[in-house]
Motif scaffolding. Sequence first.
Motif, PDB file in Angstrom:
ATOM      1  N   ILE A  35       9.583  30.720   7.890  1.00 30.83           N
ATOM      2  CA  ILE A  35      10.364  31.373   8.933  1.00 30.83           C
ATOM      3  C   ILE A  35      11.698  31.811   8.355  1.00 30.83           C
ATOM      4  N   ILE A  36      11.972  33.087   8.478  1.00 31.05           N
ATOM      5  CA  ILE A  36      13.218  33.681   7.994  1.00 31.05           C
ATOM      6  C   ILE A  36      14.059  34.019   9.217  1.00 31.05           C
ATOM      7  N   ALA A  37      15.256  33.468   9.278  1.00 30.82           N
ATOM      8  CA  ALA A  37      16.160  33.742  10.400  1.00 30.82           C
ATOM      9  C   ALA A  37      16.882  35.063  10.185  1.00 30.82           C
ATOM     10  N   ALA A  38      17.295  35.690  11.273  1.00 31.00           N
ATOM     11  CA  ALA A  38      18.134  36.881  11.163  1.00 31.00           C
ATOM     12  C   ALA A  38      19.396  36.492  10.403  1.00 31.00           C
ATOM     13  N   GLY A  39      19.795  37.302   9.424  1.00 32.54           N
ATOM     14  CA  GLY A  39      20.981  37.006   8.628  1.00 32.54           C
ATOM     15  C   GLY A  39      20.712  36.181   7.388  1.00 32.54           C
ATOM     16  N   THR A  40      19.453  35.987   7.032  1.00 33.29           N
ATOM     17  CA  THR A  40      19.109  35.218   5.829  1.00 33.29           C
ATOM     18  C   THR A  40      19.323  36.069   4.579  1.00 33.29           C
ATOM     19  N   VAL A  41      19.976  35.474   3.591  1.00 32.77           N
ATOM     20  CA  VAL A  41      20.197  36.139   2.301  1.00 32.77           C
ATOM     21  C   VAL A  41      18.887  36.049   1.518  1.00 32.77           C
ATOM     22  N   LEU A  42      18.382  37.206   1.099  1.00 34.90           N
ATOM     23  CA  LEU A  42      17.077  37.300   0.453  1.00 34.90           C
ATOM     24  C   LEU A  42      17.190  37.739  -0.998  1.00 34.90           C
ATOM     25  N   GLY A  43      16.213  37.315  -1.790  1.00 37.94           N
ATOM     26  CA  GLY A  43      16.095  37.769  -3.165  1.00 37.94           C
ATOM     27  C   GLY A  43      14.750  38.461  -3.333  1.00 37.94           C
ATOM     28  N   SER A  54      16.731  33.659  -1.009  1.00 35.12           N
ATOM     29  CA  SER A  54      17.271  33.572  -2.369  1.00 35.12           C
ATOM     30  C   SER A  54      17.686  32.141  -2.691  1.00 35.12           C
ATOM     31  N   ALA A  55      16.935  31.494  -3.566  1.00 37.74           N
ATOM     32  CA  ALA A  55      17.185  30.102  -3.953  1.00 37.74           C
ATOM     33  C   ALA A  55      17.826  30.046  -5.331  1.00 37.74           C
ATOM     34  N   VAL A  56      18.800  29.175  -5.483  1.00 33.80           N
ATOM     35  CA  VAL A  56      19.497  29.006  -6.761  1.00 33.80           C
ATOM     36  C   VAL A  56      18.521  28.616  -7.869  1.00 33.80           C
ATOM     37  N   LYS A  94      30.108  33.945   8.115  1.00 40.66           N
ATOM     38  CA  LYS A  94      29.847  32.777   8.959  1.00 40.66           C
ATOM     39  C   LYS A  94      28.534  32.900   9.717  1.00 40.66           C
ATOM     40  N   CYS A  95      27.966  34.084   9.721  1.00 36.20           N
ATOM     41  CA  CYS A  95      26.702  34.316  10.416  1.00 36.20           C
ATOM     42  C   CYS A  95      25.521  34.436   9.459  1.00 36.20           C
ATOM     43  N   LEU A  96      25.739  34.211   8.170  1.00 39.75           N
ATOM     44  CA  LEU A  96      24.653  34.313   7.195  1.00 39.75           C
ATOM     45  C   LEU A  96      23.951  32.975   7.047  1.00 39.75           C
ATOM     46  N   THR A  97      22.665  33.045   6.710  1.00 35.37           N
ATOM     47  CA  THR A  97      21.866  31.854   6.438  1.00 35.37           C
ATOM     48  C   THR A  97      21.454  31.899   4.970  1.00 35.37           C
ATOM     49  N   TYR A  98      21.711  30.804   4.256  1.00 33.03           N
ATOM     50  CA  TYR A  98      21.364  30.704   2.837  1.00 33.03           C
ATOM     51  C   TYR A  98      20.206  29.726   2.675  1.00 33.03           C
ATOM     52  N   HIS A  99      19.453  29.869   1.590  1.00 30.12           N
ATOM     53  CA  HIS A  99      18.387  28.918   1.259  1.00 30.12           C
ATOM     54  C   HIS A  99      18.997  27.517   1.205  1.00 30.12           C
ATOM     55  N   ALA A 100      18.216  26.520   1.566  1.00 25.54           N
ATOM     56  CA  ALA A 100      18.709  25.139   1.634  1.00 25.54           C
ATOM     57  C   ALA A 100      19.286  24.640   0.312  1.00 25.54           C
ATOM     58  N   ASP A 101      18.801  25.126  -0.834  1.00 25.12           N
ATOM     59  CA  ASP A 101      19.350  24.645  -2.111  1.00 25.12           C
ATOM     60  C   ASP A 101      20.640  25.354  -2.511  1.00 25.12           C
ATOM     61  N   ARG A 102      21.036  26.357  -1.746  1.00 23.33           N
ATOM     62  CA  ARG A 102      22.305  27.046  -1.998  1.00 23.33           C
ATOM     63  C   ARG A 102      23.343  26.420  -1.058  1.00 23.33           C
ATOM     64  N   ASP A 103      23.606  25.124  -1.294  1.00 18.74           N
ATOM     65  CA  ASP A 103      24.416  24.350  -0.356  1.00 18.74           C
ATOM     66  C   ASP A 103      25.846  24.069  -0.816  1.00 18.74           C
ATOM     67  N   PRO A 105      29.668  25.344  -2.021  1.00 17.86           N
ATOM     68  CA  PRO A 105      30.529  26.521  -1.821  1.00 17.86           C
ATOM     69  C   PRO A 105      30.493  27.497  -3.000  1.00 17.86           C
ATOM     70  N   ALA A 106      30.445  26.985  -4.229  1.00 19.79           N
ATOM     71  CA  ALA A 106      30.406  27.859  -5.407  1.00 19.79           C
ATOM     72  C   ALA A 106      29.105  28.664  -5.454  1.00 19.79           C
ATOM     73  N   GLU A 107      27.994  28.070  -5.007  1.00 18.33           N
ATOM     74  CA  GLU A 107      26.708  28.776  -4.995  1.00 18.33           C
ATOM     75  C   GLU A 107      26.709  29.889  -3.944  1.00 18.33           C
ATOM     76  N   LYS A 108      27.304  29.617  -2.797  1.00 19.24           N
ATOM     77  CA  LYS A 108      27.412  30.643  -1.760  1.00 19.24           C
ATOM     78  C   LYS A 108      28.355  31.752  -2.213  1.00 19.24           C
ATOM     79  N   ALA A 109      29.439  31.382  -2.879  1.00 15.87           N
ATOM     80  CA  ALA A 109      30.380  32.383  -3.397  1.00 15.87           C
ATOM     81  C   ALA A 109      29.698  33.270  -4.435  1.00 15.87           C
ATOM     82  N   ALA A 110      28.853  32.673  -5.279  1.00 18.66           N
ATOM     83  CA  ALA A 110      28.119  33.456  -6.282  1.00 18.66           C
ATOM     84  C   ALA A 110      27.153  34.424  -5.603  1.00 18.66           C
ATOM     85  N   ALA A 111      26.500  33.982  -4.528  1.00 16.23           N
ATOM     86  CA  ALA A 111      25.602  34.864  -3.780  1.00 16.23           C
ATOM     87  C   ALA A 111      26.387  36.021  -3.169  1.00 16.23           C
TER      88      ALA A 111
END
Length: 123
Positions: A35-43, A54-56, A94-103, A105-111
């Motif tokens: 299940i992909i939520a609206a606002g999910t960052v994809l690779g 998109s998983a690290v 604040k409305c984006l959803t990242y893969h669970a392993d991109r948890d 702050p530095a990983e989200k900043a890189a995305a």
Amino acid sequence: MTVLVETRHPGEFILSEANGQRSREAITIASGAGIIAAGTVLGKVTASGKYIASAVGASDGSEVPAAIAIYGADASAADVAVSAIVRDAEVNGKCLTYHADRDQPAEKAAANTALATLGVIVR
């Protein structure tokens, strides 16, 4: 009393985009992505050209953020076509959803930096 939880709305994260909806593209979420939520960052998976969250830790090309799903989708059993932001837009981080392993702050900043190379600016 029943507690209701409102989920993300399609396109809720979009602050602005290029004229003529040039920021959007039809993409395919790969079967088995769940299940992909609206606002999910994809690779984008290099071998198939399809998208997953998109998983690290990925090594199939999807580790590099390449799109943000505008609509939610259930790709548990089959490929699903959705619209995504792929270029020239500003989005609410604040409305984006990242893969669970991109948890971290530095990983989200890189995305967010990877999205910026596409012209998708995370605010």
